[in-house]
Design a protein around this motif. Structure first.
Motif, PDB file in Angstrom:
ATOM      1  N   ALA A 132      40.495  68.885 -38.784  1.00 29.80           N
ATOM      2  CA  ALA A 132      39.926  69.432 -37.550  1.00 29.80           C
ATOM      3  C   ALA A 132      38.666  70.238 -37.838  1.00 29.80           C
ATOM      4  CB  ALA A 132      40.940  70.311 -36.836  1.00 29.80           C
ATOM      5  N   ARG A 133      37.568  69.864 -37.188  1.00 34.20           N
ATOM      6  CA  ARG A 133      36.361  70.684 -37.200  1.00 34.20           C
ATOM      7  C   ARG A 133      36.236  71.296 -35.805  1.00 34.20           C
ATOM      8  NH1 ARG A 133      30.225  68.915 -38.940  1.00 34.20           N
ATOM      9  NH2 ARG A 133      31.240  68.935 -41.004  1.00 34.20           N
ATOM     10  N   ILE A 134      36.470  72.594 -35.716  1.00 34.50           N
ATOM     11  CA  ILE A 134      36.339  73.299 -34.442  1.00 34.50           C
ATOM     12  C   ILE A 134      34.970  73.971 -34.446  1.00 34.50           C
ATOM     13  CG2 ILE A 134      37.336  74.998 -32.881  1.00 34.50           C
ATOM     14  CD1 ILE A 134      40.035  74.526 -34.146  1.00 34.50           C
ATOM     15  N   ILE A 135      34.173  73.668 -33.425  1.00 35.29           N
ATOM     16  CA  ILE A 135      32.769  74.074 -33.453  1.00 35.29           C
ATOM     17  C   ILE A 135      32.502  75.295 -32.574  1.00 35.29           C
ATOM     18  CG2 ILE A 135      32.126  71.661 -33.850  1.00 35.29           C
ATOM     19  CD1 ILE A 135      31.026  71.598 -30.964  1.00 35.29           C
ATOM     20  N   ASP A 136      31.432  75.978 -32.900  1.00 32.07           N
ATOM     21  CA  ASP A 136      30.849  76.965 -31.993  1.00 32.07           C
ATOM     22  C   ASP A 136      29.737  76.243 -31.240  1.00 32.07           C
ATOM     23  OD1 ASP A 136      32.502  78.753 -33.222  1.00 32.07           O
ATOM     24  OD2 ASP A 136      30.925  80.127 -33.887  1.00 32.07           O
ATOM     25  N   THR A 137      29.943  75.997 -29.958  1.00 28.91           N
ATOM     26  CA  THR A 137      28.912  75.342 -29.170  1.00 28.91           C
ATOM     27  C   THR A 137      27.621  76.165 -29.219  1.00 28.91           C
ATOM     28  OG1 THR A 137      30.665  74.620 -27.675  1.00 28.91           O
ATOM     29  CG2 THR A 137      28.416  74.364 -26.902  1.00 28.91           C
ATOM     30  N   ARG A 138      26.493  75.472 -29.243  1.00 23.04           N
ATOM     31  CA  ARG A 138      25.196  76.164 -29.227  1.00 23.04           C
ATOM     32  C   ARG A 138      25.192  77.256 -28.146  1.00 23.04           C
ATOM     33  NH1 ARG A 138      19.676  74.771 -30.421  1.00 23.04           N
ATOM     34  NH2 ARG A 138      20.514  72.932 -31.492  1.00 23.04           N
ATOM     35  N   LEU A 189      29.199  64.555 -35.373  1.00 27.43           N
ATOM     36  CA  LEU A 189      29.860  63.279 -35.641  1.00 27.43           C
ATOM     37  C   LEU A 189      29.194  62.541 -36.798  1.00 27.43           C
ATOM     38  CD1 LEU A 189      30.739  61.776 -32.138  1.00 27.43           C
ATOM     39  CD2 LEU A 189      32.312  62.041 -34.061  1.00 27.43           C
ATOM     40  N   GLU A 190      27.872  62.469 -36.791  1.00 25.40           N
ATOM     41  CA  GLU A 190      27.151  61.764 -37.849  1.00 25.40           C
ATOM     42  C   GLU A 190      27.370  62.428 -39.203  1.00 25.40           C
ATOM     43  OE1 GLU A 190      23.143  61.714 -36.421  1.00 25.40           O
ATOM     44  OE2 GLU A 190      23.445  59.874 -35.250  1.00 25.40           O
ATOM     45  N   ASP A 191      27.436  63.749 -39.218  1.00 27.50           N
ATOM     46  CA  ASP A 191      27.685  64.478 -40.460  1.00 27.50           C
ATOM     47  C   ASP A 191      29.061  64.136 -41.032  1.00 27.50           C
ATOM     48  OD1 ASP A 191      27.142  66.701 -42.417  1.00 27.50           O
ATOM     49  OD2 ASP A 191      28.869  67.585 -41.392  1.00 27.50           O
ATOM     50  N   LEU A 192      30.071  64.124 -40.175  1.00 27.08           N
ATOM     51  CA  LEU A 192      31.426  63.834 -40.637  1.00 27.08           C
ATOM     52  C   LEU A 192      31.591  62.371 -41.057  1.00 27.08           C
ATOM     53  CD1 LEU A 192      33.391  65.964 -38.043  1.00 27.08           C
ATOM     54  CD2 LEU A 192      33.455  66.263 -40.527  1.00 27.08           C
ATOM     55  N   LYS A 193      30.941  61.471 -40.341  1.00 21.92           N
ATOM     56  CA  LYS A 193      31.038  60.041 -40.694  1.00 21.92           C
ATOM     57  C   LYS A 193      30.377  59.761 -42.043  1.00 21.92           C
ATOM     58  CE  LYS A 193      31.471  58.150 -36.030  1.00 21.92           C
ATOM     59  NZ  LYS A 193      30.870  57.292 -34.981  1.00 21.92           N
TER      60      LYS A 193
END
Length: 389
Positions: A132-138, A189-193
């Motif tokens: 799980a990558r939980i993000i801080d939205t901009r 998404l691109e970073d994780l892929k």
């Protein structure tokens, strides 16, 4: 003839009376509207938030126990370079023995929150095999910092935004344009892929985080001109606040939580899109809970671009773009939504798989719910294994 003249005279008088009455009503309406605008203009969002009464929200017993005992913040935040050089913050919850073969989910928190408030869900997903990558939205949490060094201590981040109506990277509760958050999500998404090419990829969003996901689904179709299945394998919406005019909202609760500054909205519609126009009322009737819910990284205000960036472009039409397996989870004690109408909307999605109602869950409690994490993990492993309730 005299009778006819008398009748005409009476009609003329009645017409005049009617015109006078209409004119008075119109003038009263104009004056009332002008006074409302004047009052809105003279009051700031901070004053509206300060003067707002407690929300009708109530926490369940288990939710109250969790918040009073203090929720963990999770692993140390990491940072990824986003548009305009802004560091996008996130926390990763990695399953034991992770080798890149399994589900990865990007989880978007709710409107005023950040990754540090969702650690219990993150740990719950990781212990069930989901990365799980939980993000801080901009504009939220630590995704407001010009460098990772600035983010090492929340005291370095400016938590009191100046309403100068000017956008700059990292301005709290603001974004450059309504699609910037969708572009940020695509960057994640691109970073994780790139890092884990053998994994399956999933999205989840709670409350306005769900609205962010729904906007992204439209963005993939309309802007990237891709089939959603090329981008993600499945999506889970957790009590999603998809659009501020969605028909499933319980109006009185929503209106008491999201405080709309009408004058600022008028300015935003006229082109001043970075003025703060919506504030959030975090007050509970219980002062002990109020104190426990205090968070230095909480966001109190949004601009017009942020309001639109965290919501689908339409109140209902976005469902048609959900052509990958999608699940919706909601609590039976959620004060924001009519559950039956939410179910009706969800069933418009072409790949609607499961509508799950969790007992003894409020809207806010979803951020800490291990039961929610269990359902999410099951769905990401096999969307057909989760049954509607």
């Amino acid at each position: 003839m005299n009778n006819i003249s008398s009748i005409k005279s009476i009609i003329r008088k009645k017409k005049m009376t009617f015109i006078i009455i209409c004119t008075i009503i119109y003038m009263i309406a104009v004056v009332t509207f002008a006074m409302t605008l004047f009052n809105q203009r003279s009051r700031t969002l901070e004053e509206m938030i300060e003067q707002a009464p407690p929300t009708p929200y109530t926490l369940t017993d288990w939710e109250t126990e969790i918040i009073l005992s203090g929720t963990p913040s999770g692993p140390e935040p990491k940072f990824m370079k986003g548009e305009e050089g802004l560091n996008l913050a996130y926390r990763e919850f990695v399953p034991e023995g992770w080798n890149g073969n399994g589900p990865i989910v990007i989880y978007v928190p709710g409107s005023t929150s950040h990754s540090g408030r969702y650690a219990l869900v993150g740990y719950g997903l990781a212990k069930r095999g989901v990365f799980a990558r939980i993000i801080d939205t901009r504009g939220h949490g630590l995704s407001v910092c010009k460098s990772a060094t600035d983010c090492s201590d929340p005291a370095f981040t400016p938590r009191t935004p100046v309403d100068d109506s000017n956008y700059y990277p990292g301005r709290i509760g603001d974004c450059l344009d309504a699609d910037q958050i969708s572009r940020d999500l695509n960057t994640h998404l691109e970073d994780l892929k790139k890092k884990w090419p053998k994994a399956t990829f999933h999205l989840a969003g709670h409350s306005s985080g769900g609205g962010c996901i729904s906007r992204f689904v439209e963005y993939v179709n309309k802007t990237l001109e891709k089939d959603l299945a090329e981008v993600v394998d499945s999506i889970a919406l957790v009590a999603p606040y998809n659009h501020y005019q969605a028909p499933n909202h319980i109006r009185e609760t929503n209106d008491n939580y999201a405080l709309v500054h009408d004058y600022a909205i008028q300015k935003a519609i006229s082109g001043d899109t970075h003025v703060y126009c919506v504030g959030f009322n975090h007050k509970f009737a219980n002062e002990t809970i109020n104190a426990a819910m205090q968070d230095p990284l909480r966001v109190n205000q949004w601009t017009w671009t942020m309001v639109n960036g965290m919501a689908a472009t339409s109140a209902t039409m976005f469902w048609m773009y959900y052509n990958v397996p999608v699940m919706l989870i909601i609590g039976d004690k959620d004060a924001l939504f009519d559950i039956d109408e939410t179910r009706n909307q969800f069933e418009q999605a072409p790949e609607a798989r499961a509508f799950v109602v969790l007992e003894n869950h409020s809207h806010i409690g979803m951020a800490w719910s291990d039961e929610s994490a269990a359902v999410l993990a099951q769905f990401f492993e096999n969307p057909n294994s989760v049954q509607s309730t």
